[in-house]
Design a protein around this motif. Structure first.
Motif, PDB file in Angstrom:
ATOM      1  N   THR A  56       1.032  -1.327  -0.051  1.00 45.16           N
ATOM      2  CA  THR A  56       0.089  -0.058   0.201  1.00 45.16           C
ATOM      3  C   THR A  56       1.034   1.270  -0.098  1.00 45.16           C
ATOM      4  N   SER A  57       2.223   1.079  -0.102  1.00 45.51           N
ATOM      5  CA  SER A  57       3.131   2.262  -0.013  1.00 45.51           C
ATOM      6  C   SER A  57       2.861   3.329  -1.121  1.00 45.51           C
ATOM      7  N   ALA A  58       2.050   3.086  -2.157  1.00 44.30           N
ATOM      8  CA  ALA A  58       1.939   3.886  -3.350  1.00 44.30           C
ATOM      9  C   ALA A  58       0.446   4.478  -3.106  1.00 44.30           C
ATOM     10  N   TRP A  59      -0.493   4.049  -2.293  1.00 44.40           N
ATOM     11  CA  TRP A  59      -1.907   4.338  -2.033  1.00 44.40           C
ATOM     12  C   TRP A  59      -1.962   5.947  -1.449  1.00 44.40           C
ATOM     13  N   ARG A  60      -2.842   6.560  -1.956  1.00 46.36           N
ATOM     14  CA  ARG A  60      -3.273   7.993  -1.254  1.00 46.36           C
ATOM     15  C   ARG A  60      -4.814   8.094  -1.093  1.00 46.36           C
ATOM     16  N   TRP A  61      -5.112   8.955  -0.111  1.00 45.87           N
ATOM     17  CA  TRP A  61      -6.389   9.489   0.295  1.00 45.87           C
ATOM     18  C   TRP A  61      -6.743  10.588  -0.533  1.00 45.87           C
ATOM     19  N   THR A  62      -7.950  10.848  -0.947  1.00 43.81           N
ATOM     20  CA  THR A  62      -8.410  12.222  -1.640  1.00 43.81           C
ATOM     21  C   THR A  62      -9.417  12.759  -1.021  1.00 43.81           C
ATOM     22  N   LEU A  63      -9.286  13.790  -0.605  1.00 48.27           N
ATOM     23  CA  LEU A  63     -10.404  14.641   0.148  1.00 48.27           C
ATOM     24  C   LEU A  63     -11.035  15.505  -0.899  1.00 48.27           C
ATOM     25  N   THR A  64     -12.475  15.364  -0.684  1.00 49.35           N
ATOM     26  CA  THR A  64     -13.342  16.251  -1.566  1.00 49.35           C
ATOM     27  C   THR A  64     -14.336  17.005  -0.501  1.00 49.35           C
ATOM     28  N   TRP A  65     -14.771  18.005  -0.660  1.00 46.78           N
ATOM     29  CA  TRP A  65     -15.888  18.857   0.269  1.00 46.78           C
ATOM     30  C   TRP A  65     -17.207  18.596  -0.486  1.00 46.78           C
ATOM     31  N   LEU A  66     -18.415  18.145   0.107  1.00 44.45           N
ATOM     32  CA  LEU A  66     -19.580  18.075  -0.411  1.00 44.45           C
ATOM     33  C   LEU A  66     -20.430  18.763   0.464  1.00 44.45           C
ATOM     34  N   GLU A  67     -20.898  19.723  -0.013  1.00 52.19           N
ATOM     35  CA  GLU A  67     -21.941  20.601   0.623  1.00 52.19           C
ATOM     36  C   GLU A  67     -21.373  20.656   2.095  1.00 52.19           C
ATOM     37  N   GLY A  68     -20.037  21.194   2.118  1.00 50.52           N
ATOM     38  CA  GLY A  68     -19.199  21.539   3.327  1.00 50.52           C
ATOM     39  C   GLY A  68     -18.739  20.387   4.318  1.00 50.52           C
ATOM     40  N   ASN A  69     -19.075  19.086   3.978  1.00 51.16           N
ATOM     41  CA  ASN A  69     -18.846  17.970   4.617  1.00 51.16           C
ATOM     42  C   ASN A  69     -17.739  17.327   3.838  1.00 51.16           C
ATOM     43  N   PRO A  70     -16.720  16.821   4.613  1.00 51.00           N
ATOM     44  CA  PRO A  70     -15.547  15.975   4.162  1.00 51.00           C
ATOM     45  C   PRO A  70     -16.217  14.342   3.452  1.00 51.00           C
ATOM     46  N   VAL A  71     -15.699  14.269   2.189  1.00 43.15           N
ATOM     47  CA  VAL A  71     -15.715  12.751   1.768  1.00 43.15           C
ATOM     48  C   VAL A  71     -14.352  12.435   1.431  1.00 43.15           C
ATOM     49  N   ILE A  72     -13.818  11.315   1.888  1.00 45.84           N
ATOM     50  CA  ILE A  72     -12.457  10.944   1.749  1.00 45.84           C
ATOM     51  C   ILE A  72     -12.665   9.429   0.971  1.00 45.84           C
ATOM     52  N   GLU A  73     -11.694   9.408  -0.028  1.00 48.81           N
ATOM     53  CA  GLU A  73     -11.601   8.189  -0.670  1.00 48.81           C
ATOM     54  C   GLU A  73     -10.162   7.869  -0.942  1.00 48.81           C
ATOM     55  N   LEU A  74      -9.997   6.258  -0.308  1.00 46.72           N
ATOM     56  CA  LEU A  74      -8.764   5.801  -0.562  1.00 46.72           C
ATOM     57  C   LEU A  74      -8.440   5.053  -2.229  1.00 46.72           C
ATOM     58  N   ASP A  75      -7.374   5.083  -2.538  1.00 48.43           N
ATOM     59  CA  ASP A  75      -7.159   4.546  -3.911  1.00 48.43           C
ATOM     60  C   ASP A  75      -7.874   3.210  -4.255  1.00 48.43           C
ATOM     61  N   ASP A  76      -8.024   2.360  -3.180  1.00 49.36           N
ATOM     62  CA  ASP A  76      -8.499   0.888  -3.076  1.00 49.36           C
ATOM     63  C   ASP A  76     -10.064   1.194  -3.380  1.00 49.36           C
ATOM     64  N   GLY A  77     -10.782   2.307  -3.250  1.00 44.28           N
ATOM     65  CA  GLY A  77     -12.142   2.689  -3.259  1.00 44.28           C
ATOM     66  C   GLY A  77     -12.634   2.558  -1.825  1.00 44.28           C
ATOM     67  N   THR A  78     -12.003   2.690  -0.614  1.00 41.04           N
ATOM     68  CA  THR A  78     -12.642   2.737   0.710  1.00 41.04           C
ATOM     69  C   THR A  78     -13.279   4.207   0.600  1.00 41.04           C
ATOM     70  N   VAL A  79     -14.485   4.687   1.283  1.00 34.25           N
ATOM     71  CA  VAL A  79     -14.866   5.720   1.316  1.00 34.25           C
ATOM     72  C   VAL A  79     -15.454   5.904   2.714  1.00 34.25           C
ATOM     73  N   ILE A  80     -14.896   7.171   3.139  1.00 35.96           N
ATOM     74  CA  ILE A  80     -15.484   7.650   4.635  1.00 35.96           C
ATOM     75  C   ILE A  80     -16.113   8.964   4.493  1.00 35.96           C
ATOM     76  N   ARG A  81     -17.392   9.028   4.944  1.00 33.87           N
ATOM     77  CA  ARG A  81     -18.252  10.145   4.830  1.00 33.87           C
ATOM     78  C   ARG A  81     -18.665  10.560   6.276  1.00 33.87           C
ATOM     79  N   PHE A  82     -18.846  11.974   6.471  1.00 35.84           N
ATOM     80  CA  PHE A  82     -19.015  12.481   7.533  1.00 35.84           C
ATOM     81  C   PHE A  82     -20.437  12.952   7.662  1.00 35.84           C
TER      82      PHE A  82
END
Length: 88
Positions: free
Chosen positions: A39-65
């Motif tokens: 997983t050494s090359a994997w990265r998280w991507t943070l986007t903001w949707l309606e002011g709330n963070p949505v975070i996605e990992l390169d493997d497709g894992t998503v964290i929603r607040f």
């Protein structure tokens, strides 16, 4: 307007994330340490949707607040099992 960002797996997450989201990030990263995958090359991507963070990992894992519940939901990608016993 908030801008998103990317950061490496295991690196310090961006400031300003809710504490429960940071805890969810740490939980996912802790689970990944037990896997044999590189997983050494994997990265998280943070986007903001309606002011709330949505975070996605390169493997497709998503964290929603969810600000109403002050909770973070982790959604992991489906794992396809190659099963020779598909006749059951």
């Amino acid at each position: 307007m908030q801008l998103g960002t990317r950061w490496s797996l295991g690196a310090e997450p961006p400031t300003g994330l809710p504490e429960v989201v940071v805890i969810a990030l740490q939980a996912v990263e802790g689970d990944l340490e037990a896997l044999p995958d590189d997983t050494s090359a994997w990265r998280w991507t943070l986007t903001w949707l309606e002011g709330n963070p949505v975070i996605e990992l390169d493997d497709g894992t998503v964290i929603r607040f969810d600000p109403k519940e002050d909770s973070a939901t982790i959604t992991q990608p489906a794992i396809v099992m190659d099963d020779d016993e598909d006749w059951i």
